[in-house]
Design a protein around this motif. Structure first.
Motif, PDB file in Angstrom:
ATOM      1  N   LEU A  82       0.830  -1.136   0.071  1.00  0.00           N
ATOM      2  CA  LEU A  82      -0.054   0.063   0.056  1.00  0.00           C
ATOM      3  C   LEU A  82       0.876   1.356  -0.132  1.00  0.00           C
ATOM      4  CD1 LEU A  82      -2.425  -1.187   2.790  1.00  0.00           C
ATOM      5  CD2 LEU A  82      -2.794  -1.615   0.434  1.00  0.00           C
ATOM      6  N   ALA A  83       0.652   2.074  -0.687  1.00  0.00           N
ATOM      7  CA  ALA A  83       1.234   3.441  -0.925  1.00  0.00           C
ATOM      8  C   ALA A  83       0.316   4.512  -1.513  1.00  0.00           C
ATOM      9  CB  ALA A  83       2.513   3.398  -1.994  1.00  0.00           C
ATOM     10  N   GLY A  84       0.634   5.824  -1.092  1.00  0.00           N
ATOM     11  CA  GLY A  84      -0.168   6.919  -1.555  1.00  0.00           C
ATOM     12  C   GLY A  84      -1.721   6.652  -1.406  1.00  0.00           C
ATOM     13  N   GLU A  85      -2.394   6.659  -2.074  1.00  0.00           N
ATOM     14  CA  GLU A  85      -4.014   6.772  -1.928  1.00  0.00           C
ATOM     15  C   GLU A  85      -4.423   5.280  -1.452  1.00  0.00           C
ATOM     16  OE1 GLU A  85      -7.724   8.344  -1.891  1.00  0.00           O
ATOM     17  OE2 GLU A  85      -5.710   9.481  -2.517  1.00  0.00           O
ATOM     18  N   ALA A  86      -3.742   4.337  -1.548  1.00  0.00           N
ATOM     19  CA  ALA A  86      -4.038   3.137  -0.951  1.00  0.00           C
ATOM     20  C   ALA A  86      -3.823   3.346   0.623  1.00  0.00           C
ATOM     21  CB  ALA A  86      -3.201   2.121  -1.421  1.00  0.00           C
ATOM     22  N   GLN A  87      -2.872   4.124   1.077  1.00  0.00           N
ATOM     23  CA  GLN A  87      -2.915   4.190   2.346  1.00  0.00           C
ATOM     24  C   GLN A  87      -4.020   4.986   3.130  1.00  0.00           C
ATOM     25  OE1 GLN A  87       1.636   5.105   1.591  1.00  0.00           O
ATOM     26  NE2 GLN A  87       1.556   4.904   3.948  1.00  0.00           N
ATOM     27  N   LYS A 111      -2.986   7.421  10.631  1.00  0.00           N
ATOM     28  CA  LYS A 111      -2.071   6.101  11.214  1.00  0.00           C
ATOM     29  C   LYS A 111      -1.461   5.661  10.226  1.00  0.00           C
ATOM     30  CE  LYS A 111      -4.141   5.045  15.620  1.00  0.00           C
ATOM     31  NZ  LYS A 111      -3.683   4.172  16.630  1.00  0.00           N
ATOM     32  N   PRO A 112      -2.185   5.333   8.825  1.00  0.00           N
ATOM     33  CA  PRO A 112      -1.317   4.507   7.649  1.00  0.00           C
ATOM     34  C   PRO A 112      -0.404   5.572   7.040  1.00  0.00           C
ATOM     35  CG  PRO A 112      -3.638   4.332   7.795  1.00  0.00           C
ATOM     36  CD  PRO A 112      -3.480   5.128   8.511  1.00  0.00           C
ATOM     37  N   LEU A 113      -0.598   6.809   7.388  1.00  0.00           N
ATOM     38  CA  LEU A 113       0.531   7.754   6.534  1.00  0.00           C
ATOM     39  C   LEU A 113       1.757   7.938   7.287  1.00  0.00           C
ATOM     40  CD1 LEU A 113      -2.386  10.302   5.567  1.00  0.00           C
ATOM     41  CD2 LEU A 113      -1.489   8.400   4.442  1.00  0.00           C
ATOM     42  N   ARG A 114       1.937   7.389   8.305  1.00  0.00           N
ATOM     43  CA  ARG A 114       3.355   7.413   9.228  1.00  0.00           C
ATOM     44  C   ARG A 114       4.310   6.954   8.436  1.00  0.00           C
ATOM     45  NH1 ARG A 114       1.098   5.297  14.959  1.00  0.00           N
ATOM     46  NH2 ARG A 114       0.340   3.507  13.350  1.00  0.00           N
ATOM     47  N   ALA A 115       4.253   6.443   7.435  1.00  0.00           N
ATOM     48  CA  ALA A 115       5.508   5.754   6.379  1.00  0.00           C
ATOM     49  C   ALA A 115       5.108   6.080   5.248  1.00  0.00           C
ATOM     50  CB  ALA A 115       6.045   4.537   6.799  1.00  0.00           C
ATOM     51  N   PRO A 116       5.925   6.203   4.200  1.00  0.00           N
ATOM     52  CA  PRO A 116       5.785   6.127   2.744  1.00  0.00           C
ATOM     53  C   PRO A 116       4.957   5.064   2.105  1.00  0.00           C
ATOM     54  CG  PRO A 116       7.911   6.673   3.061  1.00  0.00           C
ATOM     55  CD  PRO A 116       7.437   6.134   4.324  1.00  0.00           C
ATOM     56  N   ALA A 125       0.679  -8.649   9.942  1.00  0.00           N
ATOM     57  CA  ALA A 125       1.448  -7.594  10.260  1.00  0.00           C
ATOM     58  C   ALA A 125       1.239  -6.500   9.329  1.00  0.00           C
ATOM     59  CB  ALA A 125       2.732  -7.956  10.129  1.00  0.00           C
ATOM     60  N   PHE A 126       1.431  -5.421   9.831  1.00  0.00           N
ATOM     61  CA  PHE A 126       1.547  -4.218   8.807  1.00  0.00           C
ATOM     62  C   PHE A 126       2.976  -3.840   9.033  1.00  0.00           C
ATOM     63  CE2 PHE A 126      -2.959  -3.807  10.445  1.00  0.00           C
ATOM     64  CZ  PHE A 126      -3.587  -3.836   9.132  1.00  0.00           C
ATOM     65  N   LEU A 127       3.731  -3.858   8.072  1.00  0.00           N
ATOM     66  CA  LEU A 127       5.237  -3.343   7.960  1.00  0.00           C
ATOM     67  C   LEU A 127       4.981  -1.955   7.587  1.00  0.00           C
ATOM     68  CD1 LEU A 127       7.150  -6.418   6.622  1.00  0.00           C
ATOM     69  CD2 LEU A 127       6.768  -5.848   8.998  1.00  0.00           C
ATOM     70  N   TYR A 128       5.270  -0.843   8.311  1.00  0.00           N
ATOM     71  CA  TYR A 128       5.411   0.530   7.935  1.00  0.00           C
ATOM     72  C   TYR A 128       6.837   0.620   7.301  1.00  0.00           C
ATOM     73  CZ  TYR A 128       0.906   1.747  10.269  1.00  0.00           C
ATOM     74  OH  TYR A 128      -0.131   1.840  10.499  1.00  0.00           O
ATOM     75  N   CYS A 129       6.956   1.113   6.099  1.00  0.00           N
ATOM     76  CA  CYS A 129       8.503   1.115   5.555  1.00  0.00           C
ATOM     77  C   CYS A 129       8.808   2.443   4.906  1.00  0.00           C
ATOM     78  CB  CYS A 129       8.613   0.280   4.440  1.00  0.00           C
ATOM     79  SG  CYS A 129       7.942  -1.475   4.692  1.00  0.00           S
ATOM     80  N   GLY A 130       9.915   2.968   5.243  1.00  0.00           N
ATOM     81  CA  GLY A 130      10.407   4.353   4.589  1.00  0.00           C
ATOM     82  C   GLY A 130      11.802   4.311   4.999  1.00  0.00           C
ATOM     83  N   THR A 131      12.278   5.725   4.580  1.00  0.00           N
ATOM     84  CA  THR A 131      13.731   6.131   4.873  1.00  0.00           C
ATOM     85  C   THR A 131      13.705   6.447   6.532  1.00  0.00           C
ATOM     86  OG1 THR A 131      13.753   6.935   2.553  1.00  0.00           O
ATOM     87  CG2 THR A 131      15.397   7.686   4.181  1.00  0.00           C
ATOM     88  N   ILE A 132      14.980   6.034   6.676  1.00  0.00           N
ATOM     89  CA  ILE A 132      15.282   6.471   8.286  1.00  0.00           C
ATOM     90  C   ILE A 132      15.554   7.706   8.523  1.00  0.00           C
ATOM     91  CG2 ILE A 132      16.660   5.755  10.394  1.00  0.00           C
ATOM     92  CD1 ILE A 132      17.166   3.123   8.781  1.00  0.00           C
ATOM     93  N   GLU A 133      14.764   8.535   9.344  1.00  0.00           N
ATOM     94  CA  GLU A 133      15.174   9.878   9.485  1.00  0.00           C
ATOM     95  C   GLU A 133      15.540  10.006  10.982  1.00  0.00           C
ATOM     96  OE1 GLU A 133      11.045  11.957   9.364  1.00  0.00           O
ATOM     97  OE2 GLU A 133      11.096  11.680   7.423  1.00  0.00           O
ATOM     98  N   GLN A 134      15.424   9.316  11.850  1.00  0.00           N
ATOM     99  CA  GLN A 134      16.301   9.211  12.902  1.00  0.00           C
ATOM    100  C   GLN A 134      16.462   7.943  13.534  1.00  0.00           C
ATOM    101  OE1 GLN A 134      13.712  11.199  16.169  1.00  0.00           O
ATOM    102  NE2 GLN A 134      11.813  10.193  15.014  1.00  0.00           N
ATOM    103  N   PRO A 135      17.749   7.798  14.155  1.00  0.00           N
ATOM    104  CA  PRO A 135      17.989   6.380  14.617  1.00  0.00           C
ATOM    105  C   PRO A 135      16.772   5.695  15.780  1.00  0.00           C
ATOM    106  CG  PRO A 135      19.694   8.077  15.280  1.00  0.00           C
ATOM    107  CD  PRO A 135      18.631   8.820  14.676  1.00  0.00           C
ATOM    108  N   LYS A 136      16.816   4.330  15.537  1.00  0.00           N
ATOM    109  CA  LYS A 136      15.739   3.860  16.420  1.00  0.00           C
ATOM    110  C   LYS A 136      16.382   3.714  17.810  1.00  0.00           C
ATOM    111  CE  LYS A 136      13.646  -0.049  13.549  1.00  0.00           C
ATOM    112  NZ  LYS A 136      13.585  -1.462  13.330  1.00  0.00           N
ATOM    113  N   GLN A 137      15.264   3.746  18.617  1.00  0.00           N
ATOM    114  CA  GLN A 137      15.604   3.646  20.266  1.00  0.00           C
ATOM    115  C   GLN A 137      16.451   2.354  20.468  1.00  0.00           C
ATOM    116  OE1 GLN A 137      11.995   3.941  22.199  1.00  0.00           O
ATOM    117  NE2 GLN A 137      12.039   6.085  22.099  1.00  0.00           N
ATOM    118  N   HIS A 138      17.235   2.429  21.284  1.00  0.00           N
ATOM    119  CA  HIS A 138      18.239   1.287  21.516  1.00  0.00           C
ATOM    120  C   HIS A 138      17.421   0.348  22.506  1.00  0.00           C
ATOM    121  CE1 HIS A 138      21.593  -1.218  22.306  1.00  0.00           C
ATOM    122  NE2 HIS A 138      21.294  -1.267  23.575  1.00  0.00           N
TER     123      HIS A 138
END
Length: 162
Positions: free
Chosen positions: A22-27, A58-63, A132-145
């Motif tokens: 799902l991307a764009g309008e589908a999200q 909610k579904p727009l949190r990732a590309p 599962a819903f895998l939210y995928c995109g470019t990393i903008e900030q490092p994940k919490q350790h």
């Protein structure tokens, strides 16, 4: 990536999974399904002010969102739980491959993954569930350790020494 995903552990080689991208309008449409599910559950009580917009977003949190779907065959000799595990392994493999390729990935599930409004809205068959819903995109900030779990706590010899 899919050839590697399809090599995930799978008793019976059933491949009891598929993926919906799902991307764009589908999200945005997924956000509408989330809202319909929430409204159905809220009933006459309705939703608090501002909550509808939050749910729609909610579904727009990732590309891109990749929906992992498990396809269950209750008549097969391979138990349903093992079919679920095979689907989970495939989703995890997909997630790891995306991360290895430099993408950020967040595995989410929650109540919307189990809601019939969302399942039917995504066109799932009666024998399919969202894994599962895998939210995928470019990393903008490092994940919490996450603190490491000492390996000694994860591996126990049997019989145990008392």
């Amino acid at each position: 990536m899919l050839p590697a995903v399809c090599r995930s552990p799978d008793h019976g080689n059933l491949k009891p999974y598929r993926f919906i991208v799902l991307a764009g309008e589908a999200q945005k449409q997924l956000g509408t399904l989330f809202l319909q599910a929430e409204l159905q559950d809220a009933g006459e009580a309705g939703l608090k002010e501002g909550k509808q917009a939050k749910i729609l977003d909610k579904p727009l949190r990732a590309p891109m969102i990749i929906v992992g779907v498990v396809r269950l065959d209750e008549q097969h000799k391979v138990p349903v739980i093992e079919q679920w595990m095979a689907a989970g392994c495939a989703v995890q493999t997909y997630s790891l491959m995306l991360e290895n390729s430099g993408y950020g990935v967040m595995w989410r599930s929650g109540s919307f993954a189990y809601h019939d409004v969302v399942r039917k809205g995504l066109g799932l068959a009666d024998n399919e569930q969202i894994c599962a819903f895998l939210y995928c995109g470019t990393i903008e900030q490092p994940k919490q350790h996450r603190p490491d779990t000492p390996s000694a706590e994860m591996l126990i010899s049997f019989p145990r020494q008392l």
